[in-house]
Scaffold this motif. Structure first.
Motif: not given
Length: 356
Positions: A255, A264, A267, A291
C-alpha cells in the motif's frame, strides 16, 4: 460457482512438477475444502460465505461497498476454452444482496469465461439485483462508463474500472463499438493516462471522490513494477483520481499513499475456492482483508485506512487469529517500507495504516 477445465496447481514456484486435475463442478472444490478442514454444513443461507465479515460491516457501516466480482453470473454454456472457467448461478445472486454490495467491478479475466452471452446475463442479473457495475458492457461506451453512486448528505463516488492484459485478460475480450467486452487498457503509457484524464474531467465535480479500480499483474508475488507505480501516480497527478483500487493477485500487496491518495496495489482475494489446494502457502491466500478508507471529500485526501483481516475456512470468512493479524502486519509493513507505509495493530485485531 462452477469451474470447468484443467486446474493447474504448482506446489511451489521452484518445483517444476505440475499437478493437473479436471474440475467440472464447484462440488469438486467443496470436496477439497472439506478434506482439509472438515464438513461444510448444508444447506446454507445466502449470507453464509460472508460469515464474520457481516458483523464487521455492521460495526463499520461504510458508505459504499465495492468489490471485484471475478466470475460470470450466468447459465450460459458458451465457455471460452481458456483452461479455467468460473460462473455463479444467477439464482445465487442474493449472496451479493446479503452483504449489501453497492458496486461490482467487472473488468477482470473471468467475467467473459462463458462468452458474450454470459457477460450480458451477468449485467442483467446485477441490474435486477440493484447492484451497480463498471468495467464491462454491451459496447466500449458502456464498458468505459463509470458507476456513479451518491452517498446521501456526503456527495458522489465515481468508480472507473479498467483491466490490463498483465492479469491474463485476453485482448479479444476488449469491448468495441459493436461488441460486448471489458474496458481493457491498451497499455500503461502516458497516452492512456491522457485518455483517462479526459474521461474523469468529463464527470468529476467538486466534492466528488474518484476511484480507479484496476485488474493488473500476476497472481503471486509482491513486486510492484515501475510501470504500475508510474501509472498510478499519473492517474492521481493528472487524471484527478483519489483512490487506486488494485486487484488480481491472490494475496495482499503493498500500500502506498501518494500526494495524500491511497494506492492499493493488490487487495488480494476476499472469497475464493482455493481452500484445500496446496501450493504458494507462503503467501497466505487464506487470509482476506477488508479495507476501510476514510477520505476528506473537500480535498480528496485519505484521513484513515483501516484493515480488518479475516480467514477463509469452510468456504466462509472467519475472524483471524491474533497471530495471523500479526503476520499481515509484518508482511505488509515489510513490503510497504519502500513506499513509506507500515501497519500498526490495534487492540481489536484491526490494523491501521501509517504513512510518511
Amino acid at each position: 460457482m462452477l469451474g470447468r477445465g484443467i486446474d493447474q496447481i504448482l506446489p511451489h514456484p521452484s518445483d517444476p512438477r505440475i499437478y493437473e486435475s479436471y474440475m467440472d463442478s464447484a462440488l469438486d472444490y467443496v470436496a477439497l475444502a472439506e478434506t482439509a478442514n472438515g464438513p461444510i454444513e448444508r444447506p446454507v443461507d445466502y449470507g453464509y460465505v460472508w460469515g464474520d465479515a457481516l458483523k464487521v460491516l455492521e460495526r463499520a457501516r461504510p458508505d459504499l461497498r465495492i468489490i471485484n466480482l471475478e466470475t460470470s453470473v450466468t447459465r450460459s454454456e458458451e465457455f471460452d476454452p481458456k483452461g479455467i472457467n468460473y460462473r455463479m448461478n444467477p439464482a445465487n445472486a442474493p449472496c451479493l444482496s446479503a452483504a449489501d454490495i453497492d458496486c461490482c467491478v467487472l473488468a477482470n479475466n473471468h467475467v467473459l469465461d462463458w462468452g458474450r452471452a454470459g457477460l450480458l446475463e451477468t449485467l442483467a442479473v446485477l441490474k435486477k439485483a440493484g447492484v451497480e457495475s463498471a468495467g464491462a458492457g454491451e459496447n466500449i461506451e458502456r464498458a468505459a462508463a463509470p458507476s456513479i453512486v451518491t452517498v446521501p448528505g456526503k456527495g458522489r463516488v465515481i468508480v472507473f474500472a479498467f483491466g490490463s492484459t498483465t492479469s491474463g485478460i485476453p485482448r479479444g475480450w476488449a469491448a468495441s463499438n459493436d461488441d460486448q467486452g471489458v474496458n481493457l487498457l491498451a497499455d500503461l503509457s502516458q497516452r492512456t493516462v491522457n485518455a483517462i484524464s479526459q474521461q474523469v474531467r468529463a464527470v468529476k465535480q467538486p466534492g466528488d471522490i474518484v476511484i480507479a479500480s484496476i485488474h493488473w499483474g500476476g497472481n503471486w508475488g509482491y513486486r510492484i513494477g515501475r510501470a504500475e507505480r508510474r501509472f498510478a501516480h499519473a492517474l492521481i497527478d493528472q487524471a484527478g483520481v483519489d483512490i487506486i483500487h488494485g486487484h488480481s493477485s491472490h494475496h495482499a500487496k503493498s500500500i502506498e499513499v501518494y500526494n495524500g491518495r491511497p494506492i492499493l496495489y493488490g487487495c488480494g482475494d476476499f472469497l475464493n475456492d482455493y481452500e484445500g489446494i496446496k501450493g504458494y502457502e507462503e503467501f497466505r491466500d487464506d487470509l482476506a482483508l477488508m479495507y476501510f478508507v476514510t477520505v476528506d471529500a473537500s480535498n480528496g485526501q485519505v484521513v484513515r485506512l483501516e484493515i480488518t483481516p479475516l480467514q477463509i475456512r469452510n468456504f466462509r470468512l472467519n475472524h483471524a487469529t491474533s497471530e495471523d493479524v500479526r503476520w499481515v502486519r509484518q508482511t505488509l509493513s515489510r513490503e510497504g517500507e519502500n513506499f513509506g507505509t507500515r501497519l500498526e495493530m490495534a487492540a481489536d485485531n484491526t490494523l491501521d495504516l501509517v504513512w510518511q
